[in-house]
Write an enzyme that holds these catalytic residues in place. Structure first.
Site, short mmCIF file in Angstrom:
data_model
loop_
_atom_site.label_atom_id
_atom_site.label_comp_id
_atom_site.label_asym_id
_atom_site.label_seq_id
_atom_site.Cartn_x
_atom_site.Cartn_y
_atom_site.Cartn_z
N HIS A 1 29.02 -40.61 -17.88
CA HIS A 1 27.96 -39.70 -18.36
C HIS A 1 28.56 -38.44 -18.99
O HIS A 1 28.17 -38.03 -20.09
CB HIS A 1 27.04 -39.36 -17.18
N GLU A 2 29.52 -37.83 -18.30
CA GLU A 2 30.11 -36.58 -18.80
C GLU A 2 30.93 -36.82 -20.07
O GLU A 2 30.92 -35.99 -20.99
CB GLU A 2 30.98 -35.90 -17.73
N GLN B 1 28.07 -28.82 -22.80
CA GLN B 1 26.81 -28.29 -22.25
C GLN B 1 26.79 -26.78 -22.12
O GLN B 1 25.73 -26.18 -22.00
CB GLN B 1 26.54 -28.91 -20.87
N CYS C 1 20.41 -35.06 -15.75
CA CYS C 1 21.38 -34.25 -16.50
C CYS C 1 20.92 -32.80 -16.48
O CYS C 1 19.73 -32.53 -16.66
CB CYS C 1 21.44 -34.76 -17.94
N LEU C 2 21.87 -31.89 -16.29
CA LEU C 2 21.51 -30.46 -16.28
C LEU C 2 20.95 -30.02 -17.63
O LEU C 2 20.24 -29.02 -17.71
CB LEU C 2 22.72 -29.61 -15.90
N GLY D 1 28.11 -32.85 -12.16
CA GLY D 1 29.05 -32.95 -13.27
C GLY D 1 28.62 -32.02 -14.40
O GLY D 1 27.44 -31.69 -14.51
N HIS E 1 28.88 -36.76 -23.13
CA HIS E 1 28.57 -35.42 -23.64
C HIS E 1 29.61 -34.97 -24.67
O HIS E 1 29.28 -34.31 -25.65
CB HIS E 1 28.55 -34.39 -22.50
NI NI Z 1 24.62 -34.53 -18.42
#
Ligand code: NI
Length: 167
Positions: A133-134, A51, A91-92, A46, A137
């Protein structure tokens, strides 16, 4: 398409609250394509526009092993239900760290797709967790915010050290 640089915690830009997309046009289509390519290349399941330092309400997700079922949510709004479950998240933007986070079991999302058409989706399991989660962000929130201050500080120190080394 292009691979976009991903912001990493504790970059303050990750704390920006994203604005609604006003019009799903060519610019947004390109953003969606670039975000998908960036997510698959990372690799991740995701990615939120926040991000990649674009502060508009766009997220992309693909939780399949085969990486051939992308979901695109523009201006998503969530209704949460079911039990509270704890699962390990990563998470990235927080590379290399995985910690338990509690989320709702079920989510219903109302959003626009990549063509600007309204749709709704009910999800459970990994897809439900990933959507929650996304969407965090887009509010400037990270999964580390659910951890203890001590844990968060430890992760922050390690990442800052790694970022200095690679700079
Ligand atoms: Ni994330």
């Amino acid at each position: 398409m292009a691979i976009l640089p991903i912001l990493e915690f504790p970059d303050p830009r990750l704390r920006t609250r994203a604005k609604p997309v006003q019009k799903v046009d060519g610019r947004i289509s390109k953003l969606v394509d670039d975000m998908l390519e960036t997510m698959y290349e990372a690799p991740g399941i995701g990615l939120a526009a926040t991000q990649v330092n674009v502060h508009e309400r766009v997220i992309v997700i693909d939780v399949t092993e085969s990486k051939d079922a992308p979901h695109v949510f523009i201006n998503p709004s969530l209704s949460l239900s079911g039990n509270i479950l704890e699962t390990e998240e990563g998470c990235l933007s927080v590379p290399g760290f995985y910690e338990p986070v509690t989320r709702h079991e079920f989510v219903r999302v109302d959003a626009l797709d990549a063509s600007g058409n309204a749709f709704s989706l009910e999800a459970e399991g990994l897809l439900s967790i990933c959507i929650q989660h996304e969407c965090d962000h887009l509010e400037g929130k990270l999964f580390v915010d659910y951890l203890s201050g001590l844990k968060r500080t430890r992760i922050k120190k390690k990442l800052v050290k790694l970022q200095k080394q690679s700079a």
